[in-house]
Design an enzyme around this catalytic site. Structure first.
Site, PDB file in Angstrom:
ATOM      1  N   TYR A 177       0.834  -1.207   0.000  1.00  0.00           N
ATOM      2  CA  TYR A 177       0.000   0.000   0.000  1.00  0.00           C
ATOM      3  C   TYR A 177       0.876   1.267   0.000  1.00  0.00           C
ATOM      4  O   TYR A 177       0.628   2.215  -0.748  1.00  0.00           O
ATOM      5  CB  TYR A 177      -0.888  -0.080   1.237  1.00  0.00           C
ATOM      6  CG  TYR A 177      -1.874   1.028   1.450  1.00  0.00           C
ATOM      7  CD1 TYR A 177      -3.040   1.116   0.692  1.00  0.00           C
ATOM      8  CD2 TYR A 177      -1.666   1.971   2.461  1.00  0.00           C
ATOM      9  CE1 TYR A 177      -3.972   2.136   0.937  1.00  0.00           C
ATOM     10  CE2 TYR A 177      -2.589   2.978   2.702  1.00  0.00           C
ATOM     11  CZ  TYR A 177      -3.734   3.061   1.942  1.00  0.00           C
ATOM     12  OH  TYR A 177      -4.647   4.054   2.175  1.00  0.00           O
ATOM     13  N   LYS A 185       0.881   4.161  -2.836  1.00  0.00           N
ATOM     14  CA  LYS A 185       0.451   5.503  -2.463  1.00  0.00           C
ATOM     15  C   LYS A 185       1.515   6.553  -2.788  1.00  0.00           C
ATOM     16  O   LYS A 185       1.195   7.661  -3.217  1.00  0.00           O
ATOM     17  CB  LYS A 185       0.094   5.544  -0.967  1.00  0.00           C
ATOM     18  CG  LYS A 185      -1.237   4.841  -0.654  1.00  0.00           C
ATOM     19  CD  LYS A 185      -2.375   5.413  -1.471  1.00  0.00           C
ATOM     20  CE  LYS A 185      -3.754   5.101  -0.966  1.00  0.00           C
ATOM     21  NZ  LYS A 185      -4.798   5.531  -1.928  1.00  0.00           N
TER      22      LYS A 185
HETATM   23  P1  NAI Z   1     -13.551   3.111   1.723  1.00  0.00           P
HETATM   24  O1  NAI Z   1     -13.253   1.649   1.731  1.00  0.00           O
HETATM   25  O2  NAI Z   1     -14.688   3.579   2.527  1.00  0.00           O
HETATM   26  O3  NAI Z   1     -13.733   3.610   0.254  1.00  0.00           O
HETATM   27  C1  NAI Z   1     -13.070   3.062  -0.815  1.00  0.00           C
HETATM   28  C2  NAI Z   1     -14.095   2.750  -1.882  1.00  0.00           C
HETATM   29  O4  NAI Z   1     -13.428   2.318  -3.055  1.00  0.00           O
HETATM   30  C3  NAI Z   1     -15.032   1.613  -1.481  1.00  0.00           C
HETATM   31  O5  NAI Z   1     -16.354   2.072  -1.567  1.00  0.00           O
HETATM   32  C4  NAI Z   1     -14.741   0.519  -2.480  1.00  0.00           C
HETATM   33  O6  NAI Z   1     -15.873  -0.237  -2.859  1.00  0.00           O
HETATM   34  C5  NAI Z   1     -14.208   1.290  -3.635  1.00  0.00           C
HETATM   35  N1  NAI Z   1     -13.374   0.472  -4.479  1.00  0.00           N
HETATM   36  C6  NAI Z   1     -12.438  -0.429  -4.087  1.00  0.00           C
HETATM   37  N2  NAI Z   1     -11.863  -0.983  -5.179  1.00  0.00           N
HETATM   38  C7  NAI Z   1     -12.461  -0.430  -6.263  1.00  0.00           C
HETATM   39  C8  NAI Z   1     -12.272  -0.593  -7.659  1.00  0.00           C
HETATM   40  N3  NAI Z   1     -11.377  -1.450  -8.136  1.00  0.00           N
HETATM   41  N4  NAI Z   1     -13.015   0.150  -8.483  1.00  0.00           N
HETATM   42  C9  NAI Z   1     -13.953   1.011  -8.014  1.00  0.00           C
HETATM   43  N5  NAI Z   1     -14.172   1.193  -6.683  1.00  0.00           N
HETATM   44  C10 NAI Z   1     -13.420   0.476  -5.829  1.00  0.00           C
HETATM   45  O7  NAI Z   1     -12.244   3.821   2.214  1.00  0.00           O
HETATM   46  P2  NAI Z   1     -11.868   5.350   2.461  1.00  0.00           P
HETATM   47  O8  NAI Z   1     -11.244   5.458   3.756  1.00  0.00           O
HETATM   48  O9  NAI Z   1     -12.973   6.233   2.132  1.00  0.00           O
HETATM   49  O10 NAI Z   1     -10.728   5.516   1.409  1.00  0.00           O
HETATM   50  C11 NAI Z   1     -10.758   6.379   0.295  1.00  0.00           C
HETATM   51  C12 NAI Z   1      -9.357   6.565  -0.194  1.00  0.00           C
HETATM   52  O11 NAI Z   1      -8.612   7.264   0.764  1.00  0.00           O
HETATM   53  C13 NAI Z   1      -8.614   5.288  -0.459  1.00  0.00           C
HETATM   54  O12 NAI Z   1      -7.793   5.446  -1.610  1.00  0.00           O
HETATM   55  C14 NAI Z   1      -7.746   5.128   0.751  1.00  0.00           C
HETATM   56  O13 NAI Z   1      -6.587   4.364   0.490  1.00  0.00           O
HETATM   57  C15 NAI Z   1      -7.420   6.563   1.044  1.00  0.00           C
HETATM   58  N6  NAI Z   1      -7.019   6.809   2.422  1.00  0.00           N
HETATM   59  C16 NAI Z   1      -7.915   6.762   3.433  1.00  0.00           C
HETATM   60  C17 NAI Z   1      -7.515   7.022   4.720  1.00  0.00           C
HETATM   61  C18 NAI Z   1      -8.455   7.062   5.828  1.00  0.00           C
HETATM   62  O14 NAI Z   1      -8.060   7.449   6.947  1.00  0.00           O
HETATM   63  N7  NAI Z   1      -9.702   6.721   5.617  1.00  0.00           N
HETATM   64  C19 NAI Z   1      -6.088   7.261   5.036  1.00  0.00           C
HETATM   65  C20 NAI Z   1      -5.240   7.348   3.895  1.00  0.00           C
HETATM   66  C21 NAI Z   1      -5.719   7.109   2.650  1.00  0.00           C
END
Ligand code: NAI
Length: 732
Positions: free
Chosen positions: A164, A168
């Site tokens: 990851y 990133k």
């Molecule tokens: P989340 O899991 O709630 O949202 C991610 C969404 O991406 C999910 O709804 C999932 O179904 C969708 N997804 C996964 N693979 C997919 C694909 N191949 N095609 C289309 N959709 C897909 O997670 P969150 O926390 O909202 O994360 C959003 C972004 O922020 C991610 O890239 C995560 O790595 C990044 N992030 C989040 C942090 C946090 O504290 N929540 C910290 C650092 C980064």
């Protein structure tokens, strides 16, 4: 109250918008007037499974609040399909938020290739595929805003997240370059490293902390970065809990290890470790160029000349001296009267001064080209791509400075025509902090030598190869007399001076593009050194030669400090016989911009009919020009045969009226007008007429010597090799 930021008419794609942060962005954009494509594959946090419900639900929420939205259920790996959804539903794509993500955390020893690949495919490759599919649409409409989603795990590393973290931080690299490529297209790309309560963080952070990490605290930054008013691009932000911070690189000033008697070695690195890692006086390079420039400025702080150790692998290449004698491809330069006029305007001529009209109006009865246009003719031969394509030399164009220049005109420049320039590397000097490449360019119209230029090009940071420090062939600057100047001319440049001058050929962005000049450490784009050179030379031509280009013989100058367009140039002149010493200052600051300069003038034939025959009209001049051409053509061949330096004095009524040096001892050989800077092996004095008789074979050297017409001093035996040099040259 400030005007709210709206997105009416804009189409936004948010990937992974079925939950967490993505949902929040989609809702916020929908609420502020954007048409939203809500993408979500709908799998679990590990990327397993798929479901349309997540995206549908968010679309419903947006619509319920009066917004416009459609769902898309494809994986970001199929980037084209996502963009097609936007085009099908709304006819365009303006904003892409790369947000979709999964986790496959494992300590590194247990990380499988599948864990690695899936993470790269969704985060890095997914963002790439979606963005690439949108790019050309944004390019055509000259508007685009892109967000990449990184993570603190990538910025700092995090246990169990090697896959990851790599993906990133990869996104940050992608964003950095897209920002550069998109800048001129009004496509901005920024990266955020968010922290928020979502299913990805639910099990790894305590509930009371998560409570403060609401996803809606992140979306305001994303919306601002995507607004058309926001100029930010290529930046990185950490954002969460209602706080936003910007990140940048910090670099220690570092330490130059390579010095005289201190070779570069692992031990030197160990011994200087504390200095290398000391962040006191750190810098913050924001571009590759800034990084390089600040590194070079560290090198330049080393004492010039002998501070650095002789190093056989200079940045110029393995053995720079081997390039001495290299001949650039012949360069053809065609120009019309219009280019002469454009150049005259570029160096500040104006119809306000009636004297200038002859250089600005092709219908003028004495229409003429300014002599210093000779530098423009030769410039393309050396600079265009020539300098960076010399076999055996690796020259970084961003490290090149124009150190000194010499121009000699053998006749007034034609006001239009096609001229051929032949350029040769005369010498390469090792100045410690850099290398000086001396290039001679002879420019011909048909068989006639029109002008010659000597470029001294300083390559920053390329010294230390153990080469020689001076060249007997280099035209040298001359300090002005110690008395107060005989004449001073002050003239303002205009704000547009560099913008105008560059149209004559030197299009280096340093002189027009504020962001480029800022990288070089200048507050504004700077004036071309050769533009100030043009100003100074015409000040002298007016002051002492009645603006007659036929009187202009030669000019030599060293470039010291830059001038900003709009500043005034103060040319200080001292006349000593036919030589006018000069230097140029910036009036406003008093700082020297051109130093050690001189202009040599031909005798004024019009005012004194009994004046000495102008050196320009000597018959021997043509012969010497031909000898110079032969030396260039033979490379080191003649040097091998002759191995000597000949100093020539052409005399008239017992007085020396011209001097030439034929160096067939050093490098690839050279010819220049003027005495040899060292001691010539043999000195020969002869009148112009006797010289011609000699080369035409009317007398032989022995006869001329016996008759006292040829005076030879020094190694007389070398005189016997004169035949090799003079053979057939009179057949011009
Ligand atoms: P989340 O899991 O709630 O949202 C991610 C969404 O991406 C999910 O709804 C999932 O179904 C969708 N997804 C996964 N693979 C997919 C694909 N191949 N095609 C289309 N959709 C897909 O997670 P969150 O926390 O909202 O994360 C959003 C972004 O922020 C991610 O890239 C995560 O790595 C990044 N992030 C989040 C942090 C946090 O504290 N929540 C910290 C650092 C980064």
């Amino acid at each position: 109250m400030s005007v709210p930021l709206t997105f009416d008419g804009k189409v936004v794609l948010v990937t992974g918008a079925g939950g967490g942060l993505g949902r929040e962005y989609a809702l916020a954009f929908g609420q502020r007037g954007a048409s939203v494509v809500v993408n979500d594959l709908g799998g679990n946090a590990k990327g397993e499974g798929k479901n349309s419900a997540a995206a549908d639900k968010v679309v419903e929420e947006i619509k319920a609040k009066g917004g416009k939205a459609v769902a898309n259920y494809d994986s970001v790996e199929d980037g084209e399909k996502l963009i097609q959804s936007a085009l099908d539903a709304f006819g365009r794509i303006d904003i892409v938020i790369n947000n979709a993500g999964i986790l496959r955390d494992r300590s590194f020893s247990r990380l499988s290739e599948l864990d690695w690949d899936l993470i790269q495919r969704v985060h890095l490759k997914g963002s790439f595929n979606v963005t690439r599919a949108a790019w050309n649409h944004m390019k055509e409409q000259k508007f685009g805003r892109i967000i990449m989603t990184a993570s603190a795990a990538g910025l700092y590393g995090n246990f169990g997240q090697a896959n990851y973290s790599a993906a990133k931080l990869g996104l940050l690299g992608l964003s950095n370059t897209l920002a550069i490529e998109g800048r001129k297209l009004n496509i901005h790309c920024n990266t955020i490293a968010p922290i928020a309560n979502s299913r990805l963080t639910q099990n790894i952070m305590p509930a009371d902390i998560l409570e403060n990490l609401k996803p809606e605290y992140v979306s305001p930054l994303v919306l601002w970065l995507c607004h058309e008013q926001c100029e930010e691009t290529g930046a990185l932000f950490e954002v969460g809990a209602g706080w936003i911070g910007k990140l940048r690189w910090e670099r220690s000033p570092g330490h130059v290890l390579l010095r005289k008697n201190h070779p570069m070695s692992p031990e030197a690195v160990r011994d200087q470790w504390d200095n290398i890692c000391d962040f006191k006086d750190a810098s913050h390079p924001a571009t590759v160029n800034e990084s390089l420039m600040s590194m070079l400025s560290m090198l330049n702080k080393e004492p010039a000349g002998d501070g650095l150790v002789a190093n056989p692998t200079s940045s110029l290449g393995h053995n720079p001296a081997q390039a001495v004698g290299y001949k650039f491809p012949d360069h053809t330069f065609s120009y019309t009267e219009m280019q002469c006029i454009l150049y005259s305007l570029g160096v500040g001529m104006s119809t306000k001064d009636p004297d200038h009209l002859r250089f600005l109006y092709e219908g003028h009865e004495n229409f003429a080209c300014l002599p210093t246009y000779g530098v423009i003719i030769s410039q393309a031969a050396v600079m265009d791509s020539g300098l960076t394509n010399i076999p055996g030399l690796e020259i970084n164009p961003t490290q090149i400075l124009h150190g000194e220049h010499y121009l000699k005109c053998y006749q007034p420049l034609p006001t239009s025509g096609t001229l051929i320039s032949k350029a040769t590397i005369l010498d390469i000097l090792d100045k410690g902090s850099g290398a000086v490449i001396i290039i001679n360019v002879s420019t011909y119209q048909g068989q006639r030598l029109v002008c010659s230029n000597q470029w001294s090009v300083f390559v920053v940071g390329a010294g230390g190869f153990g080469g020689k420090k001076s060249s007997p062939h280099a035209e040298t600057t001359a300090p002005p007399p110690s008395r107060a100047p005989d004449a001073v001319v002050v003239e303002s440049t205009t704000k547009e001076q560099a913008a105008l001058y560059r149209l004559s050929g030197d299009r280096n962005p340093l002189h027009i593009d504020p962001s480029f000049s800022a990288m070089g450490g200048f507050k504004d784009p700077i004036l071309h050194g050769l533009c100030s050179f043009g100003f100074a030379s015409r000040h002298i031509l007016k002051q002492y030669a009645n603006n007659d280009p036929a009187r202009f013989c030669a000019i030599k100058v060293r470039f010291v400090k830059p001038v900003l367009p709009g500043q005034s140039l103060q040319t200080e002149m001292w006349k000593e016989g036919n030589r006018v010493h000069f230097q140029c200052k910036v009036k406003e600051t008093g700082s020297l911009t051109l130093s050690g300069g001189y202009v040599d003038l031909y005798e004024d034939q019009t005012s004194d009919p009994k004046a000495l025959q102008p050196a320009a009209d000597l018959q021997s001049r043509l012969v010497f020009a031909e000898i110079g051409r032969r030396i260039q053509a033979s490379g080191a061949g003649l040097v091998e045969q002759v191995k000597g330096v000949f100093g020539w004095e052409i005399t008239q009524d017992g007085k020396t009226i011209a001097q030439w040096t034929i160096d067939l001892k050093n490098g690839a050989g050279a010819l220049h007008e003027g005495p040899y800077s060292g001691k010539a092996d043999v000195s020969i004095a002869v009148s112009d007429a006797d010289f011609m008789a000699l080369v035409q074979g009317k007398v032989n050297p022995q006869q001329a010597f016996m008759a006292g017409k040829l005076k030879i001093k020094g190694n007389i035996m070398l005189g016997q090799k004169l035949d090799i040099i003079l053979k057939d040259v009179a057949k011009l």
